[in-house]
Each structure stands twice: as C-alpha cells, then as structure tokens.
Design a protein around this motif. Structure first.
Motif, mmCIF file in Angstrom:
data_model
loop_
_atom_site.group_PDB
_atom_site.id
_atom_site.type_symbol
_atom_site.label_atom_id
_atom_site.label_comp_id
_atom_site.label_asym_id
_atom_site.label_seq_id
_atom_site.Cartn_x
_atom_site.Cartn_y
_atom_site.Cartn_z
ATOM 1 N N MET A 172 19.700 -16.704 -36.221
ATOM 2 C CA MET A 172 19.075 -17.658 -37.129
ATOM 3 C C MET A 172 20.084 -18.013 -38.217
ATOM 4 O O MET A 172 20.554 -17.135 -38.944
ATOM 5 N N MET A 173 20.426 -19.288 -38.299
ATOM 6 C CA MET A 173 21.313 -19.794 -39.336
ATOM 7 C C MET A 173 20.465 -20.613 -40.317
ATOM 8 O O MET A 173 19.275 -20.826 -40.085
ATOM 9 N N ASN A 174 21.070 -21.081 -41.397
ATOM 10 C CA ASN A 174 20.276 -21.789 -42.397
ATOM 11 C C ASN A 174 19.613 -23.051 -41.866
ATOM 12 O O ASN A 174 18.453 -23.321 -42.175
ATOM 13 N N ASN A 175 20.333 -23.822 -41.047
ATOM 14 C CA ASN A 175 19.774 -25.104 -40.622
ATOM 15 C C ASN A 175 19.457 -25.185 -39.129
ATOM 16 O O ASN A 175 19.126 -26.245 -38.621
ATOM 17 N N HIS A 176 19.562 -24.061 -38.433
ATOM 18 C CA HIS A 176 19.212 -24.055 -37.014
ATOM 19 C C HIS A 176 19.050 -22.617 -36.530
ATOM 20 O O HIS A 176 19.383 -21.672 -37.242
ATOM 21 N N TYR A 177 18.531 -22.494 -35.304
ATOM 22 C CA TYR A 177 18.500 -21.173 -34.692
ATOM 23 C C TYR A 177 18.742 -21.278 -33.192
ATOM 24 O O TYR A 177 18.577 -22.335 -32.587
ATOM 25 N N HIS A 178 19.178 -20.164 -32.618
ATOM 26 C CA HIS A 178 19.443 -20.050 -31.185
ATOM 27 C C HIS A 178 18.594 -18.930 -30.606
ATOM 28 O O HIS A 178 18.448 -17.872 -31.219
ATOM 29 N N LEU A 179 18.103 -19.143 -29.388
ATOM 30 C CA LEU A 179 17.455 -18.102 -28.598
ATOM 31 C C LEU A 179 18.013 -18.162 -27.183
ATOM 32 O O LEU A 179 18.145 -19.255 -26.618
ATOM 33 N N LEU A 180 18.332 -17.022 -26.619
ATOM 34 C CA LEU A 180 18.607 -16.928 -25.190
ATOM 35 C C LEU A 180 17.392 -16.216 -24.617
ATOM 36 O O LEU A 180 17.240 -15.000 -24.732
ATOM 37 N N ILE A 181 16.495 -16.988 -24.034
ATOM 38 C CA ILE A 181 15.116 -16.553 -23.819
ATOM 39 C C ILE A 181 14.656 -16.846 -22.397
ATOM 40 O O ILE A 181 15.064 -17.847 -21.793
ATOM 41 N N ARG A 182 13.802 -15.965 -21.897
ATOM 42 C CA ARG A 182 13.153 -16.170 -20.598
ATOM 43 C C ARG A 182 11.650 -15.975 -20.777
ATOM 44 O O ARG A 182 11.211 -14.979 -21.354
ATOM 45 N N SER A 183 10.875 -16.928 -20.287
ATOM 46 C CA SER A 183 9.416 -16.831 -20.334
ATOM 47 C C SER A 183 8.902 -16.767 -18.916
ATOM 48 O O SER A 183 8.973 -17.751 -18.179
ATOM 49 N N GLN A 184 8.396 -15.607 -18.533
ATOM 50 C CA GLN A 184 8.035 -15.400 -17.131
ATOM 51 C C GLN A 184 6.566 -15.670 -16.824
ATOM 52 O O GLN A 184 6.199 -15.811 -15.657
ATOM 53 N N GLU A 185 5.737 -15.742 -17.844
ATOM 54 C CA GLU A 185 4.295 -15.876 -17.592
ATOM 55 C C GLU A 185 3.767 -17.288 -17.809
ATOM 56 O O GLU A 185 2.828 -17.705 -17.137
ATOM 57 N N VAL A 186 4.319 -17.999 -18.765
ATOM 58 C CA VAL A 186 3.881 -19.368 -19.051
ATOM 59 C C VAL A 186 5.109 -20.241 -19.236
ATOM 60 O O VAL A 186 6.208 -19.732 -19.485
#
Length: 197
Positions: free
Chosen positions: A56-70
């Motif tokens: 999480m930066m001041n003006n943006h954020y990053h996620l390396l994410i996997r959603s397996q159910e929805v």
C-alpha cells in the motif's frame, strides 16, 4: 472490455492495482492504512481469497491475489467500496476516489509470480523520494512477513508459495525468496494492464 466474470480463473493469481483518481493520495495517515487493512480482513471473512504479495502506497496499492470461490470482481467491489465510503465520510470528500474500479493482469507461471511479487515489494524503494532504505522497513507491505518469519501473517496471506518456487527451480540463482526479491531488476512497466469493471 471483457467482464471479470468471463476472464476470472479461480486457480490463477492476478496482479491488481488500484490508483487514486488523478493520482491523488488515498491513504493520508497510518489510520487510513489500518482501516484499509481491516477491510481486507472483513472481505476475506465473506469471500476467502489468497494474497501472496501486497503493498500500500500513498496514492495506490498492489495485490497479488487469487480468488478461488467467487469472481475476483466480487472481492474487489467490497474492498474498494468499503474503503471509499470510509474515506469520503472521514474527509468529507465528494467525487471519485479511484482512477477506475481496478486494473488486473493474470500472472500465469511461477517465475512471473516471483517477478511480480518482487516488483510489488520493491515499490517503496522506487519512488522519487525513497520511503525506506530497505524493503523490510516498510510497514505497509507483505515483505515484512517474508523477511521476519517470527511475524504471523494475517489469515489471507500465504508466505509459503513463493519460497517453494525458489526451491523447485534449480535454475533460479537465489538463496531464498528475500534474496531473489532484493536482487530483482524490474523491467519498465508495460501499459498492458487489463481494466476490469
């Protein structure tokens, strides 16, 4: 533009980026960071997901994410809406907080997972005014959980996958994941992000 419900693959990680509208700051202080993080926990209780890197930066954020159910869009709607409502209420803010709903790009192979996660973790070092001298000093990133294994990560964070990739691929010249991350040389960001609504 394809909808996320068409391109969502439950087995695949996505590099998600959300920016403030006109690159404005969306996190103004430590309380804001904490409230956003609580929003991740809240969303996870509704729709479980896995994150292997975040920053999480001041003006943006990053996620390396996997959603397996929805579909991932269902997860992101809750995360972004919850935080946007908090921000608008707290700061009496009117208008669009985010540049767009979110950008997402599939990360389909193990080496790319290593590279994208390293890029995410290096964010605090690659600002015009460097925020910290070392990645482990930045408090709003998952790197702290890789660097200090005595820290217990939140339930939605998996810190086992990336180190296991290092162990599985003999051609990777790195002592461990942190070493890989520290020595990673990012290419110029490509503008090939896929905008998801």
């Amino acid at each position: 533009m394809s909808s996320m419900r068409r391109v969502w693959r439950p087995e695949t990680f996505y590099h998600v980026t959300v920016r403030g509208n006109n690159r404005q700051n969306i996190f103004l202080n430590e309380t804001d960071f904490a409230l956003f993080f609580r929003g991740l926990l809240y969303t996870y209780e509704k729709y479980p997901f896995t994150v292997i890197a975040y920053c999480m930066m001041n003006n943006h954020y990053h996620l390396l994410i996997r959603s397996q159910e929805v579909p991932l869009s269902s997860v992101m709607v809750i995360i972004n809406k919850r935080y946007s409502e908090y921000f608008k209420r707290k700061y009496n803010y009117f208008g669009q907080l985010y540049e767009t709903h979110f950008f997402a790009k599939m990360v389909v192979d193990p080496i790319s997972l290593l590279n994208v996660s390293s890029y995410i973790h290096q964010n605090p070092l690659r600002t015009s005014n460097t925020l910290v001298e070392k990645m482990e000093f930045y408090p709003h990133s998952s790197y702290q959980f890789y660097f200090n294994q005595s820290k217990t990560p939140p339930s939605f964070i998996d810190t086992q996958l990336l180190p296991s990739i290092i162990e599985q691929y003999s051609e990777i010249v790195a002592e461990n994941y942190c070493s890989y991350c520290e020595n990673f040389q990012p290419e110029e960001e490509k503008s090939s992000h896929m905008s998801i609504t």
